[in-house]
Enzyme design. Structure first.
Site, PDB file in Angstrom:
ATOM      1  N   ARG A  84     -10.329 -11.453   1.886  1.00 16.65           N
ATOM      2  CA  ARG A  84     -11.244 -12.488   1.375  1.00 16.65           C
ATOM      3  C   ARG A  84     -10.627 -13.885   1.497  1.00 16.65           C
ATOM      4  O   ARG A  84     -11.350 -14.864   1.587  1.00 16.65           O
ATOM      5  CB  ARG A  84     -11.647 -12.151  -0.062  1.00 16.65           C
ATOM      6  CG  ARG A  84     -10.519 -12.155  -1.032  1.00 16.65           C
ATOM      7  CD  ARG A  84     -10.876 -11.410  -2.311  1.00 16.65           C
ATOM      8  NE  ARG A  84     -10.943  -9.965  -2.101  1.00 16.65           N
ATOM      9  CZ  ARG A  84     -11.340  -9.096  -3.018  1.00 16.65           C
ATOM     10  NH1 ARG A  84     -11.749  -9.507  -4.203  1.00 16.65           N
ATOM     11  NH2 ARG A  84     -11.363  -7.806  -2.767  1.00 16.65           N
TER      12      ARG A  84
ATOM     13  N   LYS B  68       0.840  -1.196   0.000  1.00 16.09           N
ATOM     14  CA  LYS B  68       0.000   0.000   0.000  1.00 16.09           C
ATOM     15  C   LYS B  68       0.883   1.257   0.000  1.00 16.09           C
ATOM     16  O   LYS B  68       2.054   1.201   0.379  1.00 16.09           O
ATOM     17  CB  LYS B  68      -0.864   0.027   1.268  1.00 16.09           C
ATOM     18  CG  LYS B  68      -2.017  -0.961   1.264  1.00 16.09           C
ATOM     19  CD  LYS B  68      -2.854  -0.788   2.527  1.00 16.09           C
ATOM     20  CE  LYS B  68      -3.999  -1.788   2.598  1.00 16.09           C
ATOM     21  NZ  LYS B  68      -5.040  -1.589   1.588  1.00 16.09           N
TER      22      LYS B  68
END
Ligand code: BES
Ligand code: ZN
Ligand code: ZN
Length: 506
Positions: A359, A285
């Site tokens: 996920r 990120k």
């Protein structure tokens, strides 16, 4: 040098103020809260005769007139602090005194009172509430406890709790009021615990320490807890959690908690995302995007705190909760974009982006939760930036294939004032998850990322009734405090899950 600067510990409980139900507020409270509504364009006090008398006597004028001089309008959100002893905070509520309006007003008034005090000072607060039902008393008590919260800094000079005691006088019977206050205290206390966990810095709260603190907190409420460590996760075939957690020296955990009262007729499974820090992994990120990622375990915090509240309230419902805990780091042992992982239950997944780690850990935990054959599975996760783009910072996404489940969750959320908005899981996005090298890709179409993520998760619950709550926006507040919501972790979803469990148990 200051001696033993506080060695930070992951909290296992909170110091909630002591609430008592009284007939009239005692003279020695430090502050009182009074409520107003607007009638014929004028603020009108609701009850609060005692506060009015205090202001009258000491400041020479009615509470409303004095507050108006300070710009108070009586509208919801309007607030004035009158410099009497005790201090009086007057705050506007919607006419009709809806529970959420009272919760917000009580929270805002409490924050204003606390804001006038030096850091090392604690206060006691009295409220005279013109309530005619227990829901209003409960909402007011919740608002005060939630509004009084701020994270105790990691500091060599720890400060005391901002509010130590609260007295509530109301129009309902003492026994009803006491029961309302008991329920509010349990619920708010567990919201504070979730907030504390979210706010705890990620060098202190990591998978093993989070699992340990959560186990202690749950066992204190007689909830049965099992924790799978990294070796047990490998042995059990939890390929998603093992891959995501493998890049960090702080190895992953899967916590399972069970509240199984005798005679329960409904079995609810809760699953939470517990990424204790999300760097993005090899798909790193940006500095800006990474800074708040200690909150990426908010879903796990919410399901654990809700489970503890449900147990403490003794709700007659079976609840089995899973919290998938891992730290997403880039390193020589980090998983790669294009790796194929074998998930719990055997499905294979091509990882498209190491920042879509949530996920993967959720898939394992959802598949494991489904093995228990619950009547309903609800998962809670700070899953996608796309959900924040779609719904903003105060509204969580709700995705489910089952309209009845959606209605039930939205009804529970409505009672608590937590905002959720239903988003679809369109068929064409399911197809976008086809992979050339595995059963499934972890990501699909670029647009509608919240919906694609939901379509991915759904593959791991089979035909079971299931709902997915994406709390990426409201889990963490870095806009500044408002109503009963402080800066930092908010505990979003805890109260909705408890309200849902209460409605399923009845
Ligand atoms: N933890 C983030 C999602 C997030 C973003 C939570 C902002 C709170 C605030 C998640 O793991 C993530 O990075 N998701 C990616 C998915 C993408 C790579 C498919 C995203 O949303 O960009
Ligand atoms: Zn991520
Ligand atoms: Zn994440």
């Amino acid at each position: 040098m200051a001696s033993s600067a506080a060695t930070p510990q992951v909290p296992t409980s909170t110091a909630t103020p002591k609430l008592s139900v009284v007939r009239s507020i005692s003279k020695n409270v430090d502050a009182q809260i009074a409520f107003c509504e607007v009638v014929d364009d004028q603020p009108q006090l609701i009850g609060s005769a005692a506060a009015n008398q205090i202001v009258n006597k000491q400041l020479g004028g009615s509470l409303v007139a004095k507050a108006q001089q300070l710009g108070f309008t009586g509208k919801p959100g309007s607030l004035a602090l009158l410099p009497s002893t005790p201090l009086v905070a007057v705050v506007g509520v919607e006419s009709g005194n809806s529970p959420e309006s009272l919760r917000r007003a009580s929270g805002a008034a409490t924050r204003a009172i606390v804001g006038t005090q030096a850091d090392d000072k604690s206060v006691t607060i009295g409220v005279e509430l013109a309530a005619d039902d227990a829901e209003q008393v409960k909402a007011c008590a919740e608002g005060i406890i939630l509004g009084a919260y701020s994270y105790a800094k990691v500091s060599s000079t720890p400060k005391p709790a901002a509010v130590t005691a609260i007295e509530i006088a109301s129009g309902i019977s003492a026994s009803q009021a006491k029961e309302a206050v008991r329920i509010a205290t349990v619920i708010a206390d567990n919201v504070l615990l979730a907030r504390d966990w979210v706010n705890t810095p990620p060098n202190v709260l990591y998978p093993a320490s989070f699992a340990e603190a959560a186990s202690t907190a749950l066992r204190a409420a007689k909830v049965n807890v099992e924790v799978l460590d990294d070796q047990a996760l490998v042995a059990g075939g939890y390929g998603g959690i093992v891959a995501v957690g493998g890049g960090s020296n702080r190895l992953p955990r899967l916590l399972r908690a069970a509240h199984a009262p005798r005679g329960a007729r409904f079995h609810l499974a809760l699953v939470g995302k517990g990424i204790t820090f999300d760097t993005g992994g090899l798909d790193l990120k940006s500095a800006e995007g990474m800074y708040t990622m200690k909150n990426d375990m908010s879903g796990a915090a919410a399901v654990i705190a809700a489970t503890r509240a449900i147990a403490e309230l003794g709700l007659a419902i079976k609840v089995t909760s899973y919290a998938a805990m891992a730290e997403n780091m880039p390193s020589g042992s980090a998983y790669r974009p294009s790796d194929v992982l074998t998930m719990y239950g055997g499905m294979t997944v091509e990882n498209v982006n190491s920042d879509a780690e949530g996920r993967l850990v959720m898939a394992d935990a959802l598949a494991r939760a489904s093995d228990d054959k619950p009547d309903l599975v609800i998962d809670v996760a700070t899953l996608t930036g796309a959900c924040v783009v779609a719904l903003g910072l105060r509204v969580a996404g709700l995705m489910t294939s089952d309209d009845e489940t959606a209605a039930m969750i939205l009804d529970a959320a409505e009672l608590t004032g937590e905002d959720f908005w239903q988003l679809p899981i369109p068929q064409h996005l399911r197809a976008s998850l086809d992979s050339k090298v595995a059963d499934l890709r972890s990501g699909g179409a670029r647009h509608g990322g919240a919906l694609t993520a939901a379509a991915f998760l759904q593959r791991f619950v089979g035909e079971l009734p299931w709902a997915h709550l994406d709390i990426a926006g409201p889990a963490f507040n870095d806009e500044g405090p408002y109503d009963y919501v402080p800066t930092g972790g908010t505990g979003h979803a805890v109260r909705t899950l408890v309200a849902l469990a209460a409605s399923l148990a009845s």
